[in-house]
Enzyme design. Structure first.
Site, mmCIF file in Angstrom:
data_model
loop_
_atom_site.group_PDB
_atom_site.id
_atom_site.type_symbol
_atom_site.label_atom_id
_atom_site.label_comp_id
_atom_site.label_asym_id
_atom_site.label_seq_id
_atom_site.Cartn_x
_atom_site.Cartn_y
_atom_site.Cartn_z
ATOM 1 C CE LYS A 101 -4.389 0.811 0.153
ATOM 2 N NZ LYS A 101 -5.620 0.142 -0.571
ATOM 3 N N GLY A 232 -24.306 3.819 1.840
ATOM 4 C CA GLY A 232 -23.166 4.419 0.706
ATOM 5 C C GLY A 232 -23.467 4.250 -0.607
ATOM 6 C CE1 TYR A 233 -27.469 3.204 -4.565
ATOM 7 C CE2 TYR A 233 -28.021 5.380 -5.879
ATOM 8 C CZ TYR A 233 -27.994 3.837 -5.623
ATOM 9 O OH TYR A 233 -28.854 3.291 -6.592
ATOM 10 N N GLY A 234 -21.789 5.340 -3.264
ATOM 11 C CA GLY A 234 -20.832 5.824 -4.294
ATOM 12 C C GLY A 234 -20.373 4.664 -5.262
ATOM 13 C CG ASN A 235 -16.724 2.550 -7.750
ATOM 14 O OD1 ASN A 235 -16.731 1.502 -7.254
ATOM 15 N ND2 ASN A 235 -16.720 2.968 -8.972
ATOM 16 N N GLY A 237 -21.177 0.945 -3.511
ATOM 17 C CA GLY A 237 -22.702 0.881 -3.124
ATOM 18 C C GLY A 237 -23.455 0.926 -4.510
ATOM 19 C CE1 TYR A 238 -26.874 3.577 -9.623
ATOM 20 C CE2 TYR A 238 -24.593 3.339 -10.767
ATOM 21 C CZ TYR A 238 -25.753 3.432 -10.790
ATOM 22 O OH TYR A 238 -26.711 3.508 -12.179
HETATM 23 P P1 NAD Z 1 -16.998 6.835 -2.754
HETATM 24 O O1 NAD Z 1 -16.326 7.776 -2.101
HETATM 25 O O2 NAD Z 1 -17.188 6.582 -4.247
HETATM 26 O O3 NAD Z 1 -18.347 6.399 -2.025
HETATM 27 C C1 NAD Z 1 -18.703 6.382 -0.650
HETATM 28 C C2 NAD Z 1 -20.128 6.588 -0.341
HETATM 29 O O4 NAD Z 1 -20.617 6.648 1.125
HETATM 30 C C3 NAD Z 1 -20.753 8.175 -0.791
HETATM 31 O O5 NAD Z 1 -21.982 7.906 -1.344
HETATM 32 C C4 NAD Z 1 -20.805 9.074 0.692
HETATM 33 O O6 NAD Z 1 -21.689 9.789 0.501
HETATM 34 C C5 NAD Z 1 -21.400 7.708 1.283
HETATM 35 N N1 NAD Z 1 -21.168 8.060 2.691
HETATM 36 C C6 NAD Z 1 -20.073 8.722 3.520
HETATM 37 N N2 NAD Z 1 -20.569 8.723 4.735
HETATM 38 C C7 NAD Z 1 -21.638 8.116 4.993
HETATM 39 C C8 NAD Z 1 -22.614 7.826 6.093
HETATM 40 N N3 NAD Z 1 -22.236 8.293 7.185
HETATM 41 N N4 NAD Z 1 -23.526 6.958 5.837
HETATM 42 C C9 NAD Z 1 -23.739 6.651 4.623
HETATM 43 N N5 NAD Z 1 -22.924 6.955 3.817
HETATM 44 C C10 NAD Z 1 -22.008 7.674 3.667
HETATM 45 O O7 NAD Z 1 -16.143 5.265 -2.310
HETATM 46 P P2 NAD Z 1 -16.064 3.840 -2.727
HETATM 47 O O8 NAD Z 1 -15.159 3.704 -3.905
HETATM 48 O O9 NAD Z 1 -17.628 3.593 -3.152
HETATM 49 O O10 NAD Z 1 -15.709 2.951 -1.465
HETATM 50 C C11 NAD Z 1 -16.435 2.933 -0.331
HETATM 51 C C12 NAD Z 1 -15.873 1.704 0.471
HETATM 52 O O11 NAD Z 1 -15.709 0.516 -0.158
HETATM 53 C C13 NAD Z 1 -14.700 2.102 1.195
HETATM 54 O O12 NAD Z 1 -14.523 1.623 2.430
HETATM 55 C C14 NAD Z 1 -13.525 1.643 0.276
HETATM 56 O O13 NAD Z 1 -12.408 1.563 1.125
HETATM 57 C C15 NAD Z 1 -14.093 0.306 -0.242
HETATM 58 N N6 NAD Z 1 -13.574 -0.127 -1.235
HETATM 59 C C16 NAD Z 1 -13.729 0.241 -2.439
HETATM 60 C C17 NAD Z 1 -12.991 -0.211 -3.648
HETATM 61 C C18 NAD Z 1 -13.155 0.467 -4.986
HETATM 62 O O14 NAD Z 1 -12.869 -0.178 -5.949
HETATM 63 N N7 NAD Z 1 -13.864 1.587 -5.007
HETATM 64 C C19 NAD Z 1 -12.466 -1.503 -3.498
HETATM 65 C C20 NAD Z 1 -12.560 -2.049 -2.267
HETATM 66 C C21 NAD Z 1 -12.906 -1.481 -1.218
#
Ligand code: NAD
Length: 432
Positions: A101, A232-235, A237-238
């Site tokens: 990392k 969570g509705y980011g990458n 969750g969505y």
């Molecule tokens: P992102 O930034 O795209 O989305 C995060 C989401 O969480 C956003 O919708 C944000 O509004 C929401 N959020 C923040 N605080 C919140 C709360 N208190 N209650 C509800 N929702 C809340 O991030 P991501 O890429 O979707 O990553 C999300 C998680 O998945 C992280 O823990 C990340 O480490 C893990 N992860 C991501 C990947 C990847 O490929 N993107 C891979 C492995 C693990």
């Protein structure tokens, strides 16, 4: 205690516990706990000095693999914990990779695009001598993205060309140099399907679990109309919600940092995302089919989403959201840890004993690193695959990862997929 130290202690504690239960020799246990190399870097961008890290934890199974994060809270302990978990995650996913990392202590929101470009290039100049497609392969993580990978790979290729004046400049050589970074934009060797990969991988794992449960005499799932709540509705969750909906699961609640929405008849993830883009939050997006209407649902708090009486709960935002304060109120039968570390150790133990089936993060969210591996593979072999081909390979790899963990866990009293995942990973790492 700082969160990085806590993360590191809990990652090391589970490795120690697992390695002891496997009766590994002390020196093997020590090598699993201590990283191979810690690079602590001080580097300059103009007159400003930044501190960064690249921690290479273990490379028994292949080149080190792991993202680079830009965040003000980055610390040596946090990067080390994440590197350790990457070693486990790559082994769980069956990838020929070890774990690493990287991170830089910086608030990227305070930098303009030029400054971010300069910082990314300066970090690569600090690490270029100990990374490479067959040595250590970085990728995006928190606050880094394909654009940043483009700057990094460009700087890396320039450095290598400067250092080795006789290096060939043909396509094959360039592809292999670019394989040093994954999560790149498509036009410079990125893979189709990477954006959706983590969510898609999680849905493949969930489907494999549901198939097992439907055929199991021990764990029965009666309903065919399973309900799901996604925090969570980011990458992650969505895409999880969208693809799970396409598989016939009923998504009744989703949330973001500003609130949550509950639609008992089941919401449409794509329409909800379009509504979120307009409003800036999912709160107030009561979307059934292509229509959003106040009569379809209500707004709830993100914390109460976790306590809904759903079949499947998917924390996909933050760490430690299921903890001692709310664990007794969790009603879901299955939890899919799409975020990293969303359940504390105490809550994990309590819920597992209660019979809740938890798909651990090292398995559930390994779809992202798996497609990173497929990107690397395409670069190394001069290939470019269709999105369907990438998705099919991901499915096969996720299924295989799931079945080996399931088989291991089937021998236990309580179905503890996390313990099984760590056992499978550690056995693979020490066997090599
Ligand atoms: P992102 O930034 O795209 O989305 C995060 C989401 O969480 C956003 O919708 C944000 O509004 C929401 N959020 C923040 N605080 C919140 C709360 N208190 N209650 C509800 N929702 C809340 O991030 P991501 O890429 O979707 O990553 C999300 C998680 O998945 C992280 O823990 C990340 O480490 C893990 N992860 C991501 C990947 C990847 O490929 N993107 C891979 C492995 C693990």
């Amino acid at each position: 205690m700082n969160t990085g130290r806590k993360m590191l202690e809990s990652a090391q504690a589970i490795i120690l516990k697992t390695a002891k239960s496997l009766k590994l020799a002390n020196e093997l246990i020590e090598r699993l706990i201590q990283p191979n190399v810690i690079h602590e870097l001080n580097f300059s961008v103009g007159k400003k000095i930044y501190k960064g890290f690249r921690i290479q934890h273990n490379n028994n199974l292949g080149p080190y693999k792991g993202g680079i994060r830009f965040h003000p809270n980055v610390s040596r302990e946090e990067v080390q914990a994440l590197a350790t978990l990457m070693t486990i995650k790559c082994a769980v996913a069956g990838l020929p990779y070890g774990g690493a990392k990287g991170g830089v202590i910086v608030d990227p929101k305070k930098l303009n695009e030029n400054e971010l470009d300069e910082l990314s290039r300066a970090y690569v100049r600090a690490i270029n001598t100990f990374i490479g497609a067959e040595i250590d392969v970085p990728a995006p993580d928190v606050n880094t993205n394909p654009k940043i990978m483009e700057w990094m790979v460009d700087e890396y290729v320039k450095r290598i060309k400067n250092q080795k004046s006789k290096i060939k400049t043909d396509h094959e050589t360039l592809n292999k140099l670019r394989a040093t970074f994954t999560g790149k934009p498509i036009d410079i060797g990125g893979s189709l399907g990477r954006t959706e990969a983590t969510g898609r991988g999680g849905v493949f794992i969930l489907k494999a679990l549901l198939n097992k449960l439907r055929n199991s005499k021990v764990y029965s799932l009666k309903s065919n109309n399973l309900t799901v709540a996604v925090q969570g509705y980011g990458n992650v969750g969505y895409y999880f919600a969208k693809l799970a909906h396409e598989q016939g699961l009923k998504i009744i609640s989703v949330s973001d940092s500003k609130g949550a929405v509950l639609v008992n008849d089941g919401l449409d993830p794509e329409t909800t995302m379009n509504c979120k883009k307009e409003k800036g939050t999912v709160a107030g997006c009561y979307c059934k089919g292509s229509v959003c209407d106040i009569r379809y649902g209500k707004t709830i708090s993100s914390a109460s989403l976790l306590e809904l009486p759903v079949d499947i709960l998917v924390p996909a935002a933050l760490e430690n959201v299921i903890n001692e304060t709310n664990m007794k109120k969790i009603k879901a039968k299955i939890i899919v840890e799409m975020a990293n570390g969303p359940i504390t150790e105490e809550a994990y133990e309590y819920l597992t004993k209660k019979g809740v089936i938890i798909i651990p993060d090292v398995l559930a969210n390994s779809g992202g690193v798996t497609v990173s591996y497929l990107e690397w593979y395409q670069n190394m072999h001069g290939e470019k695959w269709s999105e369907d081909k990438v998705n099919e390979k991901l499915r096969l790899m996720m299924d295989k990862a799931f079945y080996s963990i399931w088989d291991k866990a089937s021998g236990y009293k309580a179905l503890d997929l996390k313990q099984a995942a760590f056992e499978v990973a550690i056995e693979r790492i020490v066997k090599k």
